[in-house]
Enzyme design. Structure first.
Site, PDB file in Angstrom:
ATOM      1  N   TYR A 130      58.676  33.110  73.340  1.00 29.39           N
ATOM      2  CA  TYR A 130      57.823  32.916  74.428  1.00 29.39           C
ATOM      3  C   TYR A 130      58.104  31.513  75.093  1.00 29.39           C
ATOM      4  O   TYR A 130      58.215  30.659  74.444  1.00 29.39           O
ATOM      5  CB  TYR A 130      56.253  33.163  73.962  1.00 29.39           C
ATOM      6  CG  TYR A 130      55.184  32.650  75.434  1.00 29.39           C
ATOM      7  CD1 TYR A 130      54.968  33.597  76.238  1.00 29.39           C
ATOM      8  CD2 TYR A 130      54.979  31.285  75.383  1.00 29.39           C
ATOM      9  CE1 TYR A 130      54.211  33.251  77.263  1.00 29.39           C
ATOM     10  CE2 TYR A 130      53.909  30.800  76.440  1.00 29.39           C
ATOM     11  CZ  TYR A 130      53.370  31.834  77.245  1.00 29.39           C
ATOM     12  OH  TYR A 130      52.641  31.594  78.152  1.00 29.39           O
ATOM     13  N   HIS A 131      58.228  31.479  76.372  1.00 32.84           N
ATOM     14  CA  HIS A 131      58.521  30.455  77.211  1.00 32.84           C
ATOM     15  C   HIS A 131      57.191  29.495  77.775  1.00 32.84           C
ATOM     16  O   HIS A 131      56.835  30.158  78.671  1.00 32.84           O
ATOM     17  CB  HIS A 131      59.613  30.606  78.376  1.00 32.84           C
ATOM     18  CG  HIS A 131      60.424  29.765  78.850  1.00 32.84           C
ATOM     19  ND1 HIS A 131      59.703  28.402  79.247  1.00 32.84           N
ATOM     20  CD2 HIS A 131      61.707  29.776  78.920  1.00 32.84           C
ATOM     21  CE1 HIS A 131      60.807  27.728  79.767  1.00 32.84           C
ATOM     22  NE2 HIS A 131      61.991  28.215  79.505  1.00 32.84           N
ATOM     23  N   GLY A 132      57.109  28.460  77.464  1.00 33.21           N
ATOM     24  CA  GLY A 132      56.103  27.682  77.814  1.00 33.21           C
ATOM     25  C   GLY A 132      56.459  26.830  79.134  1.00 33.21           C
ATOM     26  O   GLY A 132      57.663  26.988  79.636  1.00 33.21           O
TER      27      GLY A 132
END
Length: 331
Positions: A130-132
């Site tokens: 998951y990309h913050g």
């Protein structure tokens, strides 16, 4: 005696004129309200200082990246003669920078990583995460792979990263690629680890504290895993959205990105919240799965990590308080 009195009266009149002139000048420039102005200014500073801080802190990460680049350039200059005799010129540099980033992770976020044993000691694997808003958790993960596994994980980054001035050397040393499928397959078939975020910039800017996965119909990463015959390892970092947030949810910034592909949405934060990175069970290579099926399976695996380890919606204060106790959402 009369002369003295005249002099006194003239001095008194002069002092009165001066006093009158000073009074008029104060009124003209507004010094009479100076105290009110200072009080108002003090209030404005009090109100806007926290706002300024949350927008300034993300630039600290950029500064740290440039500091890393500076170190690499200095290191390269110092070891120019060794380069002709060694194929591992950058090993020491990578380990040194990994130590710096790991120190930052420990001090600023009390960083923990769970499931690192699922990363193979040798051989390829595709890490999907998951990309913050700023993928600083991924930087910490890379540092741990270098320090604890003795391996370098290749990474796929958006093309915009390659246009940032001065980043070329950093991207080369840490094996960051733009991400054509052929290049990804080549890296995996060469036995390397490869990290990719299917949500990319869109997820970074437009996801929020409810942690939606914005992968759309993307399945190229799954095709890479199939073509390379490697497992997919899902990854998620708890509270990553509380560390840094984006104003991408505002309609204007979303419109600019969709229209011109310009990621201009401001990022703010830098809060020292608790970070815990979780690695899920590997999804093994299955020749019977299509790319679409495998992509859906990988998305479900990352979503499962979010559901299991992240309280929704995310809360900055709660994430900060987690620095002071070890209780966490049931694993």
């Amino acid at each position: 005696m009369a002369h003295v009195n005249d002099s006194c009266m003239k001095g008194h009149e002069t002092a009165s004129y001066i006093s009158c002139f000073i009074h008029l000048w104060e009124e003209w420039v507004g010094l009479g309200n100076l105290e009110d102005y200072l009080s108002c200014l003090d209030y404005l500073v009090w109100v806007f200082t926290p706002l300024a801080v949350v927008f300034i802190l993300p630039f600290f990460i950029v500064f740290f990246l440039y500091l890393s680049i500076l170190f690499l350039h200095v290191y390269k200059r110092k070891n120019e003669l060794k380069e002709a005799y060694s194929n591992n010129l950058w090993d020491c540099a990578r380990k040194t920078l990994a130590t710096l980033w790991d120190g930052h992770a420990t001090i600023w976020h009390g960083y923990e990583i769970h499931g690192l044993e699922k990363i193979p000691d040798k051989g390829p694997a595709l890490i999907v995460y998951y990309h913050g808003a700023i993928p600083i958790d991924y930087y910490y993960f890379l540092a741990n792979v270098i320090l604890q596994k003795g391996r370098t994980c290749h990474s796929v980054a958006d093309h915009i990263v390659f246009k940032v001035p001065g980043f070329k050397l950093l991207l080369e040393v840490f094996s960051v690629i733009h991400g054509p499928q052929e290049e990804c397959v080549k890296a995996l078939q060469s036995g390397h680890l490869l990290g990719i975020s299917p949500g990319g910039v869109r997820e970074a800017l437009f996801s929020d504290e409810t942690y939606p996965l914005l992968w759309g119909k993307r399945k190229g990463f799954a095709q890479v895993a199939i073509d390379s015959k490697v497992p997919i390892i899902p990854m998620f970092t708890q509270n990553v959205r509380e560390g840094f947030r984006s104003l991408g949810t505002l309609r204007f910034f979303r419109w600019v990105y969709e229209r011109f592909r310009l990621p201009i949405a401001p990022v703010y934060g830098g809060f020292p919240v608790k970070f815990r990175t979780y690695l899920g069970d590997p999804i093994p290579y299955d020749p019977n799965l299509t790319a679409a099926d495998l992509a859906e399976k990988a998305q479900q695996a990352v979503q499962s990590l979010i559901d299991r380890h992240q309280k929704i919606p995310g809360n900055v204060l709660r994430a900060l308080l987690e620095r002071f106790h070890r209780r966490r959402k049931e694993e």
